[in-house]
Design a protein around this motif. Sequence first.
Motif, short mmCIF file in Angstrom:
data_model
loop_
_atom_site.label_atom_id
_atom_site.label_comp_id
_atom_site.label_asym_id
_atom_site.label_seq_id
_atom_site.Cartn_x
_atom_site.Cartn_y
_atom_site.Cartn_z
N GLU A 1 0.84 -1.19 0.00
CA GLU A 1 0.00 0.00 0.00
C GLU A 1 0.88 1.25 0.00
O GLU A 1 1.94 1.27 0.60
CB GLU A 1 -0.91 0.01 1.23
CG GLU A 1 -2.03 -0.99 1.19
CD GLU A 1 -3.09 -0.67 0.16
OE1 GLU A 1 -3.29 0.52 -0.13
OE2 GLU A 1 -3.72 -1.61 -0.36
N PRO B 1 3.31 10.08 -1.59
CA PRO B 1 2.85 10.04 -2.97
C PRO B 1 3.77 10.79 -3.91
O PRO B 1 4.23 11.89 -3.62
CB PRO B 1 1.47 10.72 -2.89
CG PRO B 1 1.02 10.54 -1.48
CD PRO B 1 2.28 10.60 -0.67
N SER C 1 -1.89 7.71 -13.54
CA SER C 1 -3.01 7.23 -12.76
C SER C 1 -4.14 8.22 -12.94
O SER C 1 -3.91 9.43 -13.01
CB SER C 1 -2.66 7.11 -11.27
OG SER C 1 -1.81 6.02 -11.02
N ARG D 1 -8.52 9.74 -8.30
CA ARG D 1 -9.06 8.65 -7.52
C ARG D 1 -9.85 9.15 -6.33
O ARG D 1 -9.69 10.27 -5.86
CB ARG D 1 -7.93 7.75 -7.01
CG ARG D 1 -7.05 8.38 -5.96
CD ARG D 1 -5.92 7.48 -5.54
NE ARG D 1 -5.17 8.06 -4.44
CZ ARG D 1 -5.34 7.76 -3.16
NH1 ARG D 1 -6.24 6.88 -2.82
NH2 ARG D 1 -4.62 8.34 -2.22
N GLU E 1 -9.72 5.03 -2.15
CA GLU E 1 -9.31 4.01 -3.09
C GLU E 1 -7.86 3.59 -2.86
O GLU E 1 -7.02 4.41 -2.51
CB GLU E 1 -9.47 4.53 -4.53
CG GLU E 1 -9.23 3.49 -5.59
CD GLU E 1 -9.48 4.04 -6.97
OE1 GLU E 1 -9.53 3.25 -7.92
OE2 GLU E 1 -9.61 5.27 -7.11
N SER E 2 -7.59 2.33 -3.08
CA SER E 2 -6.26 1.80 -2.83
C SER E 2 -5.26 2.23 -3.89
O SER E 2 -5.56 2.25 -5.09
CB SER E 2 -6.33 0.27 -2.79
OG SER E 2 -5.05 -0.29 -2.63
N LEU E 3 -4.08 2.58 -3.43
CA LEU E 3 -2.92 2.80 -4.28
C LEU E 3 -1.87 1.77 -3.92
O LEU E 3 -1.67 1.46 -2.75
CB LEU E 3 -2.32 4.19 -4.07
CG LEU E 3 -3.04 5.41 -4.61
CD1 LEU E 3 -2.33 6.67 -4.14
CD2 LEU E 3 -3.10 5.39 -6.12
N LYS E 4 -1.18 1.24 -4.91
CA LYS E 4 -0.08 0.32 -4.67
C LYS E 4 1.23 0.94 -5.16
O LYS E 4 1.24 1.82 -6.02
CB LYS E 4 -0.31 -1.01 -5.40
CG LYS E 4 -1.54 -1.77 -4.93
CD LYS E 4 -1.40 -2.25 -3.48
CE LYS E 4 -2.60 -3.10 -3.07
NZ LYS E 4 -2.49 -3.56 -1.67
N SER F 1 3.28 5.62 -7.16
CA SER F 1 1.98 5.09 -6.79
C SER F 1 1.20 4.74 -8.05
O SER F 1 1.43 5.31 -9.13
CB SER F 1 1.19 6.11 -5.97
OG SER F 1 0.92 7.27 -6.76
N GLN F 2 0.29 3.78 -7.93
CA GLN F 2 -0.55 3.41 -9.07
C GLN F 2 -1.92 2.99 -8.55
O GLN F 2 -2.04 2.20 -7.61
CB GLN F 2 0.07 2.24 -9.83
CG GLN F 2 -0.57 1.95 -11.17
CD GLN F 2 -0.24 3.03 -12.20
OE1 GLN F 2 0.88 3.21 -12.61
NE2 GLN F 2 -1.26 3.76 -12.61
N THR F 3 -2.98 3.55 -9.16
CA THR F 3 -4.32 3.11 -8.83
C THR F 3 -4.48 1.66 -9.27
O THR F 3 -3.99 1.26 -10.32
CB THR F 3 -5.38 3.98 -9.52
OG1 THR F 3 -5.03 4.16 -10.90
CG2 THR F 3 -5.46 5.36 -8.86
#
Length: 308
Positions: free
Chosen positions: A231, A248, A256, A259, A263-266, A290-292
């Motif tokens: 995460e 971030p 991305s 969002r 919502e999760s970001l990885k 980060s990526q949605t």
Amino acid sequence: MTISASRHKNMLWLDGGEFQMGSDDFYPEERPVHRARVDGFWIDVHPVTVAEFRRFVKATGHVTVAEIAPDAVDFPDANVDQLVPGSLVFTPPARRVSLDDFRAWWSWVPGAEWRHPDGPRSTLHGRDLHPVTHVAYADAVAYATWAGKALPTEAEWEFAARGGLEGAAFAWGDEFAPRGRMMANTWQGDFPVHNDKLDGYERTSPIGAFPPNGYGLVDMTGNVWEWTCQEFSNSHATASATSLQVAPAAGCCSPSRERDENESLKVVKGGSHLCAPNYCLRYRPAARQSQTVDTSTSHLGFRCIVRP
């Protein structure tokens, strides 16, 4: 633990240990340098390839996120004709553009997905040994689960990428092109307009086209970004092998969409063939973005690990 041959085929065992993670020399989200520790694990020698992903889809019937039309509830401002299956494809502009907005070189292309990486008329001819792309986080997790594997944490990924080199800028040392030799598939030239292709490639390259790192792993940096299970949050200072928090990063070459705050970001790691010194010098072990989780692109893939 005994691991079946099918699970650890094309994998290497890393003993784990303590290492210097992060960098104070490049982008803010990589700071501060700190000590991290990981336990031993198996890791894929290379990113998951088109051929490997094809076998997974054939065995399971998996349908990727890019092959499913977006839900209008998630995109209330979108036109109906935009709510079709597709993915993001790098589209170089005809002339120099401001580097402030990645939309100048990224296009939502209906019909783009892992079988058609450059758009609906493109094919996978000659790309079986290229990393699979246009895979969202759920697609990577589904493959890993099917294979009896998992996605790495950021610490596991960075430990592997460093190849035993403590604090080096790149996966092979501190010099970008030692003796003029290109060590990874990155962008050379004026991004996003002109790629000099000094490394021989304009888009993705076959796995192993460049030298392995000190652990024998290939394409840990450059070629395609790689998903981790980590995460993405707001403090890198508390990073550890099991709970890593990071600040971030700006959009860079990895887009991305806007969002929801819940919502999760990885974390994605390793940079790609689109990373360039004049814009996104992220083909380094410490680099992260980060990526949605529902985003898929033409420069994002993954590799798996097995924990004992």
